[in-house]
Design a protein around this motif. Structure first.
Motif, PDB file in Angstrom:
ATOM      1  N   UNK A  40       3.582   9.733  -5.455  1.00 34.58           N
ATOM      2  CA  UNK A  40       2.710   9.428  -6.593  1.00 34.58           C
ATOM      3  C   UNK A  40       1.447   8.694  -6.144  1.00 34.58           C
ATOM      4  N   UNK A  41       0.458   8.732  -7.014  1.00 43.31           N
ATOM      5  CA  UNK A  41      -0.791   8.037  -6.716  1.00 43.31           C
ATOM      6  C   UNK A  41      -0.571   6.527  -6.641  1.00 43.31           C
ATOM      7  N   UNK A  42       0.324   6.021  -7.472  1.00 45.27           N
ATOM      8  CA  UNK A  42       0.612   4.582  -7.443  1.00 45.27           C
ATOM      9  C   UNK A  42       1.151   4.160  -6.083  1.00 45.27           C
ATOM     10  N   UNK A  43       2.063   4.965  -5.539  1.00 38.83           N
ATOM     11  CA  UNK A  43       2.608   4.665  -4.213  1.00 38.83           C
ATOM     12  C   UNK A  43       1.511   4.690  -3.156  1.00 38.83           C
ATOM     13  N   UNK A  44       0.622   5.669  -3.262  1.00 35.93           N
ATOM     14  CA  UNK A  44      -0.452   5.789  -2.281  1.00 35.93           C
ATOM     15  C   UNK A  44      -1.406   4.597  -2.339  1.00 35.93           C
ATOM     16  N   UNK A  45      -1.640   4.058  -3.531  1.00 35.00           N
ATOM     17  CA  UNK A  45      -2.533   2.906  -3.669  1.00 35.00           C
ATOM     18  C   UNK A  45      -1.858   1.627  -3.186  1.00 35.00           C
ATOM     19  N   UNK A  46      -0.573   1.479  -3.527  1.00 36.63           N
ATOM     20  CA  UNK A  46       0.134   0.256  -3.141  1.00 36.63           C
ATOM     21  C   UNK A  46       0.396   0.179  -1.644  1.00 36.63           C
ATOM     22  N   UNK A  47       0.572   1.334  -0.991  1.00 30.40           N
ATOM     23  CA  UNK A  47       0.944   1.344   0.428  1.00 30.40           C
ATOM     24  C   UNK A  47      -0.028   0.555   1.306  1.00 30.40           C
ATOM     25  N   UNK A  48      -1.348   0.844   1.295  1.00 32.20           N
ATOM     26  CA  UNK A  48      -2.242   0.079   2.181  1.00 32.20           C
ATOM     27  C   UNK A  48      -2.309  -1.404   1.840  1.00 32.20           C
ATOM     28  N   UNK A  49      -2.139  -1.727   0.557  1.00 31.87           N
ATOM     29  CA  UNK A  49      -2.166  -3.142   0.168  1.00 31.87           C
ATOM     30  C   UNK A  49      -0.945  -3.869   0.714  1.00 31.87           C
TER      31      UNK A  49
ATOM     32  N   UNK B  53      -7.720   6.590  -1.505  1.00 24.79           N
ATOM     33  CA  UNK B  53      -6.653   6.850  -2.465  1.00 24.79           C
ATOM     34  C   UNK B  53      -6.928   6.330  -3.864  1.00 24.79           C
ATOM     35  N   UNK B  54      -7.729   5.263  -3.984  1.00 21.57           N
ATOM     36  CA  UNK B  54      -7.920   4.677  -5.311  1.00 21.57           C
ATOM     37  C   UNK B  54      -8.780   5.573  -6.210  1.00 21.57           C
ATOM     38  N   UNK B  55      -9.674   6.367  -5.621  1.00 18.67           N
ATOM     39  CA  UNK B  55     -10.455   7.325  -6.394  1.00 18.67           C
ATOM     40  C   UNK B  55     -11.629   6.757  -7.157  1.00 18.67           C
ATOM     41  N   UNK B  56     -11.949   5.471  -6.966  1.00 16.54           N
ATOM     42  CA  UNK B  56     -13.051   4.874  -7.735  1.00 16.54           C
ATOM     43  C   UNK B  56     -14.269   4.539  -6.866  1.00 16.54           C
ATOM     44  N   UNK B  57     -14.143   4.748  -5.554  1.00 19.00           N
ATOM     45  CA  UNK B  57     -15.282   4.469  -4.662  1.00 19.00           C
ATOM     46  C   UNK B  57     -15.482   5.674  -3.732  1.00 19.00           C
ATOM     47  N   UNK B  58     -15.576   6.837  -4.333  1.00 13.71           N
ATOM     48  CA  UNK B  58     -15.720   8.061  -3.534  1.00 13.71           C
ATOM     49  C   UNK B  58     -16.954   8.020  -2.633  1.00 13.71           C
ATOM     50  N   UNK B  59     -18.027   7.428  -3.123  1.00 12.99           N
ATOM     51  CA  UNK B  59     -19.257   7.368  -2.320  1.00 12.99           C
ATOM     52  C   UNK B  59     -19.040   6.540  -1.062  1.00 12.99           C
ATOM     53  N   UNK B  60     -18.354   5.407  -1.203  1.00 13.01           N
ATOM     54  CA  UNK B  60     -18.058   4.583  -0.033  1.00 13.01           C
ATOM     55  C   UNK B  60     -17.101   5.297   0.911  1.00 13.01           C
TER      56      UNK B  60
END
Length: 403
Positions: A231-240, A268-275
């Motif tokens: 899931x996307x949640x797992x992907x976001x939590x993993x690096x943190x 993975x977070x999808x909110x800083x695609x430009x960065x």
């Protein structure tokens, strides 16, 4: 009138003499030693490998060109005396520094490898690792080559700092090798960087014989179950979570691991695609150029042409082979305690070295050689990306003990 003409003639003559003495041709005959000639030949050979055979061209080409620049007479682009003894001699830096001396500060201060890890993180998919956490063990096992080679290098006369820098070649991670070596043994930076990137390029040559030697046909043909969706949640939590855990357990690894995980979180977070796109492309490309040029510049004749360099090359390939074997053997050992439907194809253990994604592709190719319907690539990517984290952790361990 004659006096004026005579003075002008003397001035022109002296100017021509000074100009002649300032050219590279004058330096070629007065300062060029056999060592410089050999190093220029090595630079040409590495350029040939990078361009003709595409051996890690992104870095090997720039390393080779930096090696060429530093060994050309009179260029004054890099000065070893400014970094003698592993320290930056700021008192004479501004007066003597050339272009590559300034750029080399990014290596010496550990900036470039961390920025490359930022880009690597943004290009890495940790999904296969999250779906199969056992891959962490395979990635850890593949780091055994680092520590065994560290002990071997120390036993034959290298200092502890030099031994740690040589051992890290076994992680098959160029930026990590450069980072650790710049901290512990900067005098070995040129040979170790060339060895690390050369062996990374030779993964398809070095690994298959070891994989076949340590496995039988039945093991190589094992088909693994499809990985579960992540899931996307797992992907976001993993690096943190990984960042927090590593910071608490091994702070010395955080410069590399922290940048790796920040890059992955951007992706993975999808909110800083430009960065995310910036660190994957523009930033990564700029840093690769600077890193390659300056690492190549450290490959002077004095630092490269000695028996110590030959020892580094031999120990480096031993470290790499042991890392490959460690991952395969642990997978075989884990199968002793696994049900038939949960068995691991030992070939994916070899991908625990950090040559992403080349090592995973080798596992796929070898698996399909025995069973054409066997698809191991995604399974092998788990240990492969675990190896990236594992090599950074191994570097942090060595740095905490030896730094």
């Amino acid at each position: 009138m004659w006096t004026l003409l005579s003075s002008s003639s003397d001035f022109v003559g002296e100017s021509l003499i000074r100009f002649g003495e300032s050219t590279g041709l004058a330096g070629f005959f007065s300062a060029m030693g056999w060592g410089n000639i050999v190093m220029i030949g090595i630079a040409f050979f590495l350029l040939y490998l990078a361009i003709r055979h595409k051996f890690e061209p992104l870095l090997l080409l720039t390393i080779a060109f930096g090696m060429l620049l530093t060994n050309l007479p009179g260029a004054n682009l890099y000065h070893t005396e400014l970094f003698a003894g592993g320290h930056v001699h700021w008192d004479i830096f501004v007066a003597k520094a050339g272009l590559l001396d300034y750029l080399y500060l990014g290596v010496k201060l550990g900036i470039y490898p961390c920025l490359i890890f930022l880009g690597v993180g943004a290009m890495t998919d940790f999904g296969p690792l999250i779906a199969n956490p056992k891959s962490f063990l395979l990635g850890a096992a593949a780091q055994i080559g680092i520590f065994v080679t560290f002990l071997g290098a120390y036993a034959i006369g290298f200092s502890p700092e030099q031994s740690g820098s040589i051992g890290i070649i076994g992680g098959a991670d160029g930026p990590t090798a450069i980072y650790l070596t710049s901290m512990l043994a900067p005098e070995l930076l040129g040979p170790i960087a060339v060895a690390a990137y050369s062996y990374m390029a030779l993964v398809p040559v070095i690994q298959p014989p070891i994989m076949r030697l340590l496995t039988n046909k039945h093991e190589r043909a094992i088909r693994m179950r499809t990985l579960r969706p992540v899931s996307k949640t797992e992907r976001i939590l993993f690096p943190i979570i990984i960042s927090v855990v590593i910071a608490l357990l091994l702070p010395s690894a955080m410069p590399l691991v922290g940048c790796l995980m920040l890059g992955n979180l951007m992706k993975e977070c999808g909110v800083v695609d430009r960065l995310s796109k910036t660190v994957q492309n523009e930033l990564m490309n700029i840093v690769v150029i600077f890193l390659g040029l300056t690492v190549g510049a450290t490959a002077t004749a004095e630092a490269f042409l000695n028996f110590r360099t030959l020892g580094i090359l031999v120990l480096g390939v031993i470290a790499f082979c042991l890392g490959t074997a460690g991952g395969v053997l642990l997978a075989k050992f884990m199968n002793l305690f696994s049900k038939e439907e949960n068995k691991i194809n030992p070939l994916i253990g070899s991908a625990g070295v950090s040559a992403v994604p080349m090592a995973a592709r080798v596992s796929q190719i070898e698996g399909q050689r025995e069973n054409p319907g066997n698809y191991l690539l995604m399974h092998a990517m788990g240990p492969n990306v675990a190896g990236v984290v594992g090599s950074a952790v191994a570097a942090g361990i060595l740095l905490s003990f030896l730094g």
